[in-house]
Design a protein around this motif. Structure first.
Motif, PDB file in Angstrom:
ATOM      1  N   GLY A 105      13.201  34.613  49.514  1.00  0.00           N
ATOM      2  CA  GLY A 105      13.642  35.917  50.007  1.00  0.00           C
ATOM      3  C   GLY A 105      13.468  36.008  51.506  1.00  0.00           C
ATOM      4  N   HIS A 106      12.247  35.779  51.985  1.00  0.00           N
ATOM      5  CA  HIS A 106      12.023  35.707  53.434  1.00  0.00           C
ATOM      6  C   HIS A 106      12.692  34.450  53.969  1.00  0.00           C
ATOM      7  CE1 HIS A 106      10.157  36.176  57.307  1.00  0.00           C
ATOM      8  NE2 HIS A 106       9.513  35.022  57.184  1.00  0.00           N
ATOM      9  N   THR A 107      12.483  33.336  53.279  1.00  0.00           N
ATOM     10  CA  THR A 107      13.272  32.111  53.437  1.00  0.00           C
ATOM     11  C   THR A 107      13.554  31.606  52.031  1.00  0.00           C
ATOM     12  OG1 THR A 107      11.429  30.528  53.436  1.00  0.00           O
ATOM     13  CG2 THR A 107      12.019  31.536  55.571  1.00  0.00           C
ATOM     14  N   GLN A 108      14.450  30.637  51.919  1.00  0.00           N
ATOM     15  CA  GLN A 108      14.771  30.099  50.601  1.00  0.00           C
ATOM     16  C   GLN A 108      13.614  29.309  50.001  1.00  0.00           C
ATOM     17  OE1 GLN A 108      17.734  30.759  48.685  1.00  0.00           O
ATOM     18  NE2 GLN A 108      17.469  32.351  50.236  1.00  0.00           N
ATOM     19  N   GLY A 109      12.760  28.742  50.860  1.00  0.00           N
ATOM     20  CA  GLY A 109      11.654  27.935  50.362  1.00  0.00           C
ATOM     21  C   GLY A 109      10.303  28.613  50.436  1.00  0.00           C
ATOM     22  N   SER A 110      10.283  29.930  50.588  1.00  0.00           N
ATOM     23  CA  SER A 110       9.000  30.637  50.666  1.00  0.00           C
ATOM     24  C   SER A 110       8.220  30.509  49.357  1.00  0.00           C
ATOM     25  CB  SER A 110       9.223  32.123  50.978  1.00  0.00           C
ATOM     26  OG  SER A 110       9.619  32.313  52.314  1.00  0.00           O
ATOM     27  N   GLN A 122       0.291  43.774  54.080  1.00  0.00           N
ATOM     28  CA  GLN A 122      -0.349  45.053  53.811  1.00  0.00           C
ATOM     29  C   GLN A 122       0.636  46.173  54.153  1.00  0.00           C
ATOM     30  OE1 GLN A 122      -3.676  46.115  56.368  1.00  0.00           O
ATOM     31  NE2 GLN A 122      -4.728  47.073  54.638  1.00  0.00           N
ATOM     32  N   SER A 123       1.068  46.904  53.128  1.00  0.00           N
ATOM     33  CA  SER A 123       2.037  48.004  53.263  1.00  0.00           C
ATOM     34  C   SER A 123       3.372  47.559  53.828  1.00  0.00           C
ATOM     35  CB  SER A 123       1.454  49.131  54.140  1.00  0.00           C
ATOM     36  OG  SER A 123       0.292  49.667  53.549  1.00  0.00           O
ATOM     37  N   GLY A 124       3.757  46.332  53.591  1.00  0.00           N
ATOM     38  CA  GLY A 124       5.043  45.852  54.084  1.00  0.00           C
ATOM     39  C   GLY A 124       5.475  44.576  53.392  1.00  0.00           C
ATOM     40  N   VAL A 125       6.649  44.108  53.753  1.00  0.00           N
ATOM     41  CA  VAL A 125       7.191  42.860  53.207  1.00  0.00           C
ATOM     42  C   VAL A 125       7.857  42.081  54.333  1.00  0.00           C
ATOM     43  CG1 VAL A 125       7.573  43.868  50.925  1.00  0.00           C
ATOM     44  CG2 VAL A 125       9.429  43.906  52.611  1.00  0.00           C
ATOM     45  N   GLY A 126       8.187  40.832  54.055  1.00  0.00           N
ATOM     46  CA  GLY A 126       8.809  39.983  55.052  1.00  0.00           C
ATOM     47  C   GLY A 126      10.241  40.399  55.356  1.00  0.00           C
ATOM     48  N   ARG A 127      10.665  40.139  56.585  1.00  0.00           N
ATOM     49  CA  ARG A 127      12.027  40.456  56.983  1.00  0.00           C
ATOM     50  C   ARG A 127      13.002  39.483  56.330  1.00  0.00           C
ATOM     51  NH1 ARG A 127      12.205  39.283  63.415  1.00  0.00           N
ATOM     52  NH2 ARG A 127      14.414  39.769  63.064  1.00  0.00           N
ATOM     53  N   THR A 128      14.232  39.926  56.152  1.00  0.00           N
ATOM     54  CA  THR A 128      15.242  39.090  55.495  1.00  0.00           C
ATOM     55  C   THR A 128      16.495  38.935  56.353  1.00  0.00           C
ATOM     56  OG1 THR A 128      16.126  41.029  54.319  1.00  0.00           O
ATOM     57  CG2 THR A 128      14.464  39.698  53.171  1.00  0.00           C
ATOM     58  N   ASP A 129      16.403  39.297  57.636  1.00  0.00           N
ATOM     59  CA  ASP A 129      17.572  39.247  58.506  1.00  0.00           C
ATOM     60  C   ASP A 129      17.677  37.951  59.303  1.00  0.00           C
ATOM     61  OD1 ASP A 129      15.289  39.946  59.935  1.00  0.00           O
ATOM     62  OD2 ASP A 129      16.403  41.116  61.417  1.00  0.00           O
ATOM     63  N   GLY A 143      17.676  40.790  48.075  1.00  0.00           N
ATOM     64  CA  GLY A 143      17.613  40.849  46.620  1.00  0.00           C
ATOM     65  C   GLY A 143      16.629  39.841  46.056  1.00  0.00           C
ATOM     66  N   GLN A 144      16.648  38.620  46.600  1.00  0.00           N
ATOM     67  CA  GLN A 144      15.685  37.609  46.164  1.00  0.00           C
ATOM     68  C   GLN A 144      14.258  38.038  46.475  1.00  0.00           C
ATOM     69  OE1 GLN A 144      16.992  34.015  48.187  1.00  0.00           O
ATOM     70  NE2 GLN A 144      17.748  33.171  46.266  1.00  0.00           N
ATOM     71  N   LEU A 145      14.056  38.622  47.653  1.00  0.00           N
ATOM     72  CA  LEU A 145      12.717  39.051  48.031  1.00  0.00           C
ATOM     73  C   LEU A 145      12.188  40.096  47.055  1.00  0.00           C
ATOM     74  CD1 LEU A 145      10.384  38.894  50.097  1.00  0.00           C
ATOM     75  CD2 LEU A 145      11.501  40.770  51.325  1.00  0.00           C
ATOM     76  N   MET A 146      13.019  41.051  46.664  1.00  0.00           N
ATOM     77  CA  MET A 146      12.577  42.077  45.726  1.00  0.00           C
ATOM     78  C   MET A 146      12.213  41.465  44.369  1.00  0.00           C
ATOM     79  SD  MET A 146      12.419  44.958  47.293  1.00  0.00           S
ATOM     80  CE  MET A 146      11.888  44.005  48.743  1.00  0.00           C
ATOM     81  N   GLN A 147      12.975  40.472  43.931  1.00  0.00           N
ATOM     82  CA  GLN A 147      12.652  39.790  42.681  1.00  0.00           C
ATOM     83  C   GLN A 147      11.317  39.052  42.800  1.00  0.00           C
ATOM     84  OE1 GLN A 147      16.032  37.303  41.817  1.00  0.00           O
ATOM     85  NE2 GLN A 147      17.285  39.007  41.093  1.00  0.00           N
TER      86      GLN A 147
END
Length: 212
Positions: free
Chosen positions: A132-137, A160-167, A174-178
């Protein structure tokens, strides 16, 4: 488990040195995401490992963004360890020079050029694939026998209170949320040590993270 954290490079990335985890032999340690960029950062990591009487047995990367692997050459030259990274991040790992140019940061050391696959992961380390953040995270999970809890090194997947960027190239929201959904099935007491910022727990993120 003993965990020493070093905030390194212009991105304030968190490099971890881990020892005394369940399954590790006395004196062994893992290096996770060595992003050491400046000589004084390399010296601080070396001094800690040497004065603690530790022997690094693996260098694990949660993904192949340059801020997490600036120190790969340093680790290889000092302890002979090539970084372990998911093959899905091969293109990122191979193009670290281009990544550095994108951010206007000259490489302080020559890039390493070669890595090991996840097949080289020590058997006591659980790998959780979190694209999600990268394909191989990936995230790495270790057991802390003393506390009777699990510790998750989440890279740039969960903060903490956040997630990795996907841009950035390779990112996919979508992958990150999964992937985050899979992490939320872990025990609430699981300690989370991310690639930037402070530590948290799965339970705390379930309650407070706006992305859940």
């Amino acid at each position: 488990m003993v965990i020493q954290r070093f905030f390194v490079n212009p991105f304030q990335e968190a490099c971890y040195v881990v020892s005394q985890a369940q399954g590790m032999k006395a004196g062994e340690c893992l290096i996770i995401d060595c992003g050491a960029y400046y000589l004084e950062e390399e010296a601080a990591i070396s001094k800690y490992i040497e004065t603690s009487g530790l022997r690094p047995i693996a260098h694990l990367l949660t993904h192949a963004h340059l801020d997490h692997l600036f120190g790969a050459r340093f680790v290889f030259e000092t302890w002979g360890l090539r970084p372990i990274v998911d093959d899905a991040d091969e293109s990122l790992f191979s193009n670290v020079e281009q990544q550095a140019q994108m951010f206007g940061l000259p490489l302080m050391r020559e890039s390493l050029g070669e890595h090991l696959t996840l097949a080289a992961i020590p058997p006591f380390v659980k790998v959780i694939h979190t694209p999600g953040h990268t394909q191989g995270s990936v995230c790495y999970q270790l057991s802390d026998a003393e506390e009777g809890a699990e510790v998750l090194f989440s890279g740039d997947t969960l903060f903490q209170s956040g997630v990795g960027r996907t841009d950035l190239p390779g990112g996919n929201y979508g992958q990150l949320m999964q992937s985050l959904g899979r992490l939320m099935t872990l025990h609430p007491r699981t300690k989370v040590l991310p690639g930037h910022g402070g530590q948290t727990t799965i339970g705390q993120e379930k309650d407070e993270n706006p992305f859940f």
